[in-house]
Design an enzyme around this catalytic site. Structure first.
Site, PDB file in Angstrom:
ATOM      1  N   HIS A 155       0.837  -1.521   0.293  1.00  0.00           N
ATOM      2  CA  HIS A 155      -0.265  -0.205  -0.259  1.00  0.00           C
ATOM      3  C   HIS A 155       0.476   1.600  -0.374  1.00  0.00           C
ATOM      4  CE1 HIS A 155      -4.152  -1.083   0.645  1.00  0.00           C
ATOM      5  NE2 HIS A 155      -3.168  -3.006   0.949  1.00  0.00           N
ATOM      6  N   ASP A 363       3.198   9.322  -0.944  1.00  0.00           N
ATOM      7  CA  ASP A 363       2.720   8.859  -0.395  1.00  0.00           C
ATOM      8  C   ASP A 363       2.216   7.833  -1.160  1.00  0.00           C
ATOM      9  OD1 ASP A 363      -0.222   8.387   0.990  1.00  0.00           O
ATOM     10  OD2 ASP A 363      -0.188  10.262   1.188  1.00  0.00           O
TER      11      ASP A 363
HETATM   12  P1  ADQ Z   1      -3.118   5.937   4.725  1.00  0.00           P
HETATM   13  O1  ADQ Z   1      -1.779   6.045   4.607  1.00  0.00           O
HETATM   14  O2  ADQ Z   1      -4.007   5.910   5.791  1.00  0.00           O
HETATM   15  O3  ADQ Z   1      -3.239   5.114   3.627  1.00  0.00           O
HETATM   16  P2  ADQ Z   1      -4.546   7.591   2.581  1.00  0.00           P
HETATM   17  O4  ADQ Z   1      -4.696   7.040   1.710  1.00  0.00           O
HETATM   18  O5  ADQ Z   1      -5.056   8.988   2.962  1.00  0.00           O
HETATM   19  O6  ADQ Z   1      -3.947   7.341   3.706  1.00  0.00           O
HETATM   20  O7  ADQ Z   1      -5.999   7.744   3.606  1.00  0.00           O
HETATM   21  C1  ADQ Z   1      -6.924   7.571   4.384  1.00  0.00           C
HETATM   22  C2  ADQ Z   1      -7.649   6.857   4.723  1.00  0.00           C
HETATM   23  O8  ADQ Z   1      -8.401   7.752   6.204  1.00  0.00           O
HETATM   24  C3  ADQ Z   1      -9.031   7.858   4.094  1.00  0.00           C
HETATM   25  O9  ADQ Z   1     -10.007   7.244   3.141  1.00  0.00           O
HETATM   26  C4  ADQ Z   1      -9.635   9.640   5.502  1.00  0.00           C
HETATM   27  O10 ADQ Z   1     -10.702   9.620   4.279  1.00  0.00           O
HETATM   28  C5  ADQ Z   1      -9.520   8.640   6.596  1.00  0.00           C
HETATM   29  N1  ADQ Z   1      -9.442   9.694   7.240  1.00  0.00           N
HETATM   30  C6  ADQ Z   1      -9.061  10.700   6.984  1.00  0.00           C
HETATM   31  N2  ADQ Z   1      -9.114  11.700   8.192  1.00  0.00           N
HETATM   32  C7  ADQ Z   1     -10.190  11.223   8.748  1.00  0.00           C
HETATM   33  C8  ADQ Z   1     -10.353  11.528   9.793  1.00  0.00           C
HETATM   34  N3  ADQ Z   1     -10.766  12.765   9.707  1.00  0.00           N
HETATM   35  N4  ADQ Z   1     -12.254  11.822  10.114  1.00  0.00           N
HETATM   36  C9  ADQ Z   1     -12.371  10.593   9.292  1.00  0.00           C
HETATM   37  N5  ADQ Z   1     -11.361   9.379   8.068  1.00  0.00           N
HETATM   38  C10 ADQ Z   1     -10.600   9.868   7.884  1.00  0.00           C
HETATM   39  C11 ADQ Z   1      -1.679   4.548   3.386  1.00  0.00           C
HETATM   40  C12 ADQ Z   1      -1.505   4.430   2.543  1.00  0.00           C
HETATM   41  C13 ADQ Z   1      -1.858   5.056   1.088  1.00  0.00           C
HETATM   42  C14 ADQ Z   1      -2.287   4.401   0.538  1.00  0.00           C
HETATM   43  C15 ADQ Z   1      -3.672   3.846   1.161  1.00  0.00           C
HETATM   44  C16 ADQ Z   1      -4.772   2.406   0.906  1.00  0.00           C
HETATM   45  O11 ADQ Z   1      -0.122   5.164   3.111  1.00  0.00           O
HETATM   46  O12 ADQ Z   1      -0.997   5.936   0.406  1.00  0.00           O
HETATM   47  O13 ADQ Z   1      -3.472   5.009  -0.570  1.00  0.00           O
HETATM   48  O14 ADQ Z   1      -2.846   3.059   2.127  1.00  0.00           O
HETATM   49  O15 ADQ Z   1      -3.511   1.208   0.554  1.00  0.00           O
END
Ligand code: ADQ
Length: 455
Positions: A155, A363
């Site tokens: 991921h 990311d």
């Molecule tokens: P993350 O590093 O956690 O994931 P991201 O892809 O941005 O990063 O996903 C974060 C998730 O958390 C999103 O669905 C977002 O809506 C949710 N989120 C963030 N802040 C929030 C809040 N305050 N309240 C509720 N929900 C919140 C890892 C990798 C990424 C990759 C994903 C999936 O680091 O690059 O995209 O896995 O593979």
């Protein structure tokens, strides 16, 4: 039909206590698990003696978890996963800690997973292992004599070879990946950096159709970008809760344009750099002050790790300095909120924002960028400002792409986004929306499992 077995550090299937959906990944995988009579294995998140797997079934989906002793959690999870591999794979060699105990704990926990899961696997099961916590698990399962089709999805980014070689015993880690039949990466860029390692460090070769050969063993490595549950997000954005949130946001902004950032509080997300870019915007465009505000939502994560405590303290101080320097009696330029929100509330916030500011330093993908796009009003969409270093940038190339390290770049992009005509906003948003809608999380899951089934 083969059963699907999913293995990841944590399990996020719905349970009787929390029947709601648990995010895009859970949606994609639970649907597949239900259809294929599968099981999702992982750590329970609890500390305690490992003991037996605890099985639970809810709504046609079975999960099985184990507890881990405190020492394992410290060495495997807080240690090797979060203090060694996470920073290294996000190009932060300066933050990576290399401790033999961490590596020992990581390999030990992967062996434990293999030991407890192995006996539950049937010969025809498709096994799909997720993320950097579990890299050696495929190798462990092969040692236990399993000949199943085994896939692994990463991921997060794959780091450049010269960074990877700073990891003690890096080759041992990468060799373990060759126990799998299919490897999935989020983007072509991470796939190419993996190829580079294989060629330089393992004397391997890259063939057609994603084939990668080292020694006598050939596997397949593909780019398979993860998506969101786009349908659900589109629906959420017009749900009563999203509409109420939208109304609240519009009312509280009294005619000002909202810029929004939503991230887990993590140094890879570039929050400090983002705040500095916004400060540059405020410093250099005093006329704009009364017209904008930035809402940054950042729930804390991995709070037991020192680097995460540090970044939190730095952001508290920086947000205070920005508000101290620029706020007026009737205007606060930065609202900084450290809490999580339900999906439909987030969708309402995204929809109310004229600008989505997504500027990670690195990311794997970044799902927030896709969620922002999915939530927009097609008649009056906002503008996505996206880091060129997010995996999502290759699919969302109609965003305003920025270098997240440059405060001037961020400030210029904010200015451009706020001044953008409706015509240009629609022209940029539409192809991005089509991409997010078509290459959604179900598309991603099928792309990976189809590839694995062909083995
Ligand atoms: P993350 O590093 O956690 O994931 P991201 O892809 O941005 O990063 O996903 C974060 C998730 O958390 C999103 O669905 C977002 O809506 C949710 N989120 C963030 N802040 C929030 C809040 N305050 N309240 C509720 N929900 C919140 C890892 C990798 C990424 C990759 C994903 C999936 O680091 O690059 O995209 O896995 O593979």
């Amino acid at each position: 039909m083969s059963r699907l077995i999913v293995i990841s550090n944590r399990v996020s299937v719905p349970t009787a206590d929390q029947p709601g959906t648990q995010g895009g990944l859970a949606v994609a995988l639970t649907a597949a698990l239900r259809e294929a009579d599968g099981i999702w294995f992982g750590w329970s998140g609890e500390t305690g003696e490992t003991g037996d797997l605890k099985f639970a079934s809810y709504d046609g989906v079975t999960s099985a978890t184990i507890d881990l002793p405190e020492q394992d959690v410290e060495e495997y999870y807080d240690g090797y996963a979060n203090r060694t591999l996470w920073p290294l794979f996000h190009y932060r060699l300066d933050l990576a800690e290399f401790e033999r105990d961490f590596q020992g704990g990581y390999e030990r926990v992967n062996r434990v997973f293999g030991d407890v899961i192995g006996p539950h696997i049937l010969p025809d099961d498709l096994i799909w292992v997720h993320d950097y916590h579990m890299i050696p698990l495929g190798w462990v399962l092969r040692q236990r004599g399993l000949t199943n089709r085994l896939g692994f999805f990463l991921h997060i980014p794959w780091p450049p070879t010269r960074l990877m070689t700073a990891l003690p015993q890096h080759r041992r880690l990468v060799e373990a990946l060759f126990a799998y039949d299919v490897l999935g990466f989020q983007s072509d860029e991470w796939l190419e950096t993996f190829h580079d390692y294989v060629v330089r460090e393992m004397d391997g070769s890259i063939g057609e159709n994603g084939q990668v050969t080292v020694g006598g063993r050939t596997i397949r490595a593909i780019a398979c970008p993860i998506g969101i549950d786009a349908q659900e997000f589109v629906a959420s954005a017009s749900s009563p809760s999203a509409i109420a949130t939208h109304g609240r946001m519009v009312e509280s902004s009294i005619g000002r344009s909202l810029i929004v950032g939503v991230d887990r509080l993590d140094y890879s997300k570039g929050l400090e750099e983002r705040f500095n870019g916004y400060r540059r915007y405020l410093e250099t465009r005093p006329d704009a002050h009364a017209n904008v505000y930035l809402l940054q939502i950042a729930p804390p994560s991995r709070a037991t790790v020192q680097n995460y405590q540090d970044i939190r303290a730095q952001l508290d101080a920086l947000s205070g300095r920005i508000n101290g320097a620029f706020a007026d009696i009737d205007w606060v330029p930065l609202r900084y909120v450290n809490q999580g929100f339900p999906r439909d509330v987030l969708a309402g916030v995204y929809r109310a924002a004229r600008v989505g500011l997504v500027t990670p330093l690195r990311d794997g993908m970044n799902l927030v960028a896709k969620e922002y796009i999915a939530s927009q009003n097609p008649e009056d969409p906002g503008v996505l400002i996206l880091s060129q270093f997010a995996g999502a940038a290759s699919q969302l190339s109609n965003a305003l792409l920025v270098n997240p390290y440059s405060p001037d770049d961020i400030a210029d992009a904010i200015e451009r986004a706020l001044a953008m005509s409706l015509e240009e906003r629609i022209a940029r948003w539409k192809p991005m929306f089509e991409n997010v809608r078509d290459q959604d999380v179900i598309w991603w899951r099928k792309r990976f499992t189809n590839s694995l089934m062909r083995v």
